[in-house]
Scaffold this active site. Structure first.
Site, PDB file in Angstrom:
ATOM      1  N   GLU A  46       0.829  -1.213   0.000  1.00 45.19           N
ATOM      2  CA  GLU A  46       0.000   0.000   0.000  1.00 45.19           C
ATOM      3  C   GLU A  46       0.860   1.258   0.000  1.00 45.19           C
ATOM      4  OE1 GLU A  46      -2.064  -2.967   2.853  1.00 45.19           O
ATOM      5  OE2 GLU A  46      -0.067  -2.602   2.016  1.00 45.19           O
ATOM      6  N   CYS A  69      -2.458  -3.755   7.128  1.00 47.70           N
ATOM      7  CA  CYS A  69      -2.105  -4.035   8.518  1.00 47.70           C
ATOM      8  C   CYS A  69      -2.429  -2.839   9.403  1.00 47.70           C
ATOM      9  CB  CYS A  69      -0.632  -4.403   8.636  1.00 47.70           C
ATOM     10  SG  CYS A  69       0.514  -3.109   8.105  1.00 47.70           S
ATOM     11  N   CYS A  78      -0.058   0.228   7.661  1.00 45.95           N
ATOM     12  CA  CYS A  78      -0.510   0.670   6.345  1.00 45.95           C
ATOM     13  C   CYS A  78      -1.820   1.451   6.449  1.00 45.95           C
ATOM     14  CB  CYS A  78      -0.681  -0.525   5.419  1.00 45.95           C
ATOM     15  SG  CYS A  78       0.878  -1.330   5.011  1.00 45.95           S
ATOM     16  N   ARG A 177      10.955 -23.995  -5.438  1.00 47.21           N
ATOM     17  CA  ARG A 177      11.730 -24.133  -4.204  1.00 47.21           C
ATOM     18  C   ARG A 177      11.920 -22.777  -3.513  1.00 47.21           C
ATOM     19  NH1 ARG A 177      16.857 -28.007  -6.000  1.00 47.21           N
ATOM     20  NH2 ARG A 177      15.674 -29.962  -6.232  1.00 47.21           N
ATOM     21  N   LEU A 197      19.205 -30.074  -3.427  1.00 49.17           N
ATOM     22  CA  LEU A 197      17.973 -29.405  -2.992  1.00 49.17           C
ATOM     23  C   LEU A 197      18.136 -27.906  -2.733  1.00 49.17           C
ATOM     24  CD1 LEU A 197      16.473 -32.072  -0.538  1.00 49.17           C
ATOM     25  CD2 LEU A 197      16.149 -31.857  -3.013  1.00 49.17           C
ATOM     26  N   GLU A 281       9.601 -33.267  -2.677  1.00 47.08           N
ATOM     27  CA  GLU A 281      10.008 -33.647  -4.026  1.00 47.08           C
ATOM     28  C   GLU A 281      10.201 -35.156  -4.191  1.00 47.08           C
ATOM     29  OE1 GLU A 281      13.176 -31.361  -5.637  1.00 47.08           O
ATOM     30  OE2 GLU A 281      12.166 -29.438  -5.312  1.00 47.08           O
ATOM     31  N   GLY A 283      10.581 -39.362  -2.426  1.00 48.58           N
ATOM     32  CA  GLY A 283      10.192 -40.247  -3.503  1.00 48.58           C
ATOM     33  C   GLY A 283       8.830 -40.890  -3.303  1.00 48.58           C
ATOM     34  N   ARG A 285       7.721 -43.586  -1.725  1.00 51.02           N
ATOM     35  CA  ARG A 285       7.249 -44.021  -0.411  1.00 51.02           C
ATOM     36  C   ARG A 285       6.796 -42.830   0.429  1.00 51.02           C
ATOM     37  NH1 ARG A 285       8.058 -49.307   0.872  1.00 51.02           N
ATOM     38  NH2 ARG A 285       9.445 -50.492  -0.513  1.00 51.02           N
TER      39      ARG A 285
END
Length: 370
Positions: A46, A69, A78, A177, A197, A281, A283, A285
């Site tokens: 804002e 806010c 704001c 990510r 990662l 990401e 696997g 299981r």
């Protein structure tokens, strides 16, 4: 409002723990100022929009994706800026769930400023769903990201998965990510792929996402890429039954070991560590375990133009079977073409009530997770 929402997304990866917010100042039929929260600690949307509008803000209408806010944080409220600018009307997309910052709409009304809330609310919520979910939820908001072939495989019969998708899709995955507090995989992925990662093919986030390994017995190799870089970007191992020796060795290497009693308890621990959004990401299981307990809030599918056929490892091989009439239905949030690849983001309709706590069904037999 849609323009304000589009502007909000420009803060991706830079505003946490604050939400992404966009604002547009309109006078008559003309936009006279635009702004967004570009980085944590800097001007809110804002204020940036009002600064851009200058004197034209007096008597104008301000469209803002999130309720302004009403508290003093790193920057002044704001609501004060809007009142002092002399705007005549404020249109709000979604109300702020943060009890510390909420109340801005009422404050503006008390100051004689006309307003309306809930305009394009669903779109406004979709800008930063993890932020809304975090208030009242005991676990992080979970996005499951999968790279699959046309026939739904995440790897070939030998476990090979590089590369199912092309460069543009991989860059989009790295950008994904950058907007999460942490990126997670299961121990099987660590052992087979030795991933890093980190965010590499996208603009660097303000704070690099932590790396999480779901590893029940703390089998993560000390010479893995994640452990070797644990002092550069934090690594957390979530372990249910770690040996004291293995856990100690990881801790000496700079890895944080969270000892938990279950998958859900591990997620609660991650939330208590300040992780509000978790990008998983793989696997297969870990995917199956999360799916079994209805812990996936968003599903992002990157699909490459490849068929692996017999022996290919299915992305949902460890998810429990469900009769078609009882299967959850998904809503498509976004579709994108990335060269020859595609990216589709799904919202699970039963998990689309922001802030709702979704407890797992403890009567089910747990899938072997790691």
């Amino acid at each position: 409002m849609r323009r304000a929402i589009d502007l909000a997304r420009r803060g991706w990866g830079q505003t946490a723990p604050n939400p992404m917010v966009g604002a547009v100042v309109v006078r008559g039929d003309h936009i006279v100022g635009e702004g967004w929260h570009a980085r944590f600690g800097e001007r809110h949307a804002e204020v940036a929009a009002l600064d851009a509008a200058g004197p034209l803000a007096t008597g104008a209408t301000v469209y803002v994706s999130l309720e302004p806010c009403a508290h003093q944080g790193k920057t002044p409220p704001c609501t004060r800026a809007l009142i002092e600018a002399g705007v005549s009307r404020v249109v709000i997309g979604a109300l702020d769930p943060n009890p510390q910052a909420s109340g801005g709409a009422a404050r503006l009304r008390d100051a004689g400023i006309d307003g309306v809330t809930g305009v394009e609310e669903r779109r406004a919520l979709e800008v930063d769903p993890a932020f809304f979910f975090s208030f009242g939820a005991k676990r992080p908001w979970i996005t499951l990201k999968l790279a699959v072939t046309i026939d739904g495989a995440i790897a070939d019969a030998a476990g090979g998965s590089r590369w199912i998708t092309g460069r543009r899709a991989r860059a989009a995955a790295h950008k994904l990510r950058a907007g999460h507090d942490a990126v997670a995989v299961g121990i099987g992925t660590v052992l087979s792929d030795n991933p890093l990662l980190t965010v590499r093919d996208a603009p660097a986030p303000r704070i690099p996402p932590r790396r999480v390994i779901f590893d029940r017995r703390a089998r993560t190799p000390l010479d893995s890429a994640l452990v070797r870089t644990a002092r550069d970007v934090p690594v957390i191992v979530v372990a249910e039954h770690p040996s004291a020796r293995a856990a100690r060795a990881l801790e000496v290497a700079g890895v944080q070991v969270l000892r938990t009693s279950s998958l859900y308890n591990g997620l609660e621990h991650l939330k208590s560590e300040g992780i509000r959004s978790l990008l998983v990401e793989g696997g297969a299981r870990l995917t199956g375990a999360l799916w079994e307990q209805s812990l996936v809030d968003r599903l992002v599918m990157f699909q490459g133009p490849v068929v692996l056929g017999a022996g290919g490892q299915n992305a949902f091989a460890f998810a429990p079977g469900t009769p078609i009439g009882q299967a959850d239905r998904f809503r498509v949030v976004e579709r994108r073409a990335l060269g020859d690849d595609s990216m589709i983001t799904y919202s699970r309709t039963v998990a689309d009530r922001h802030g709702e706590q979704r407890q797992p069904d403890k009567t089910r037999t747990k899938t072997e997770r790691t």
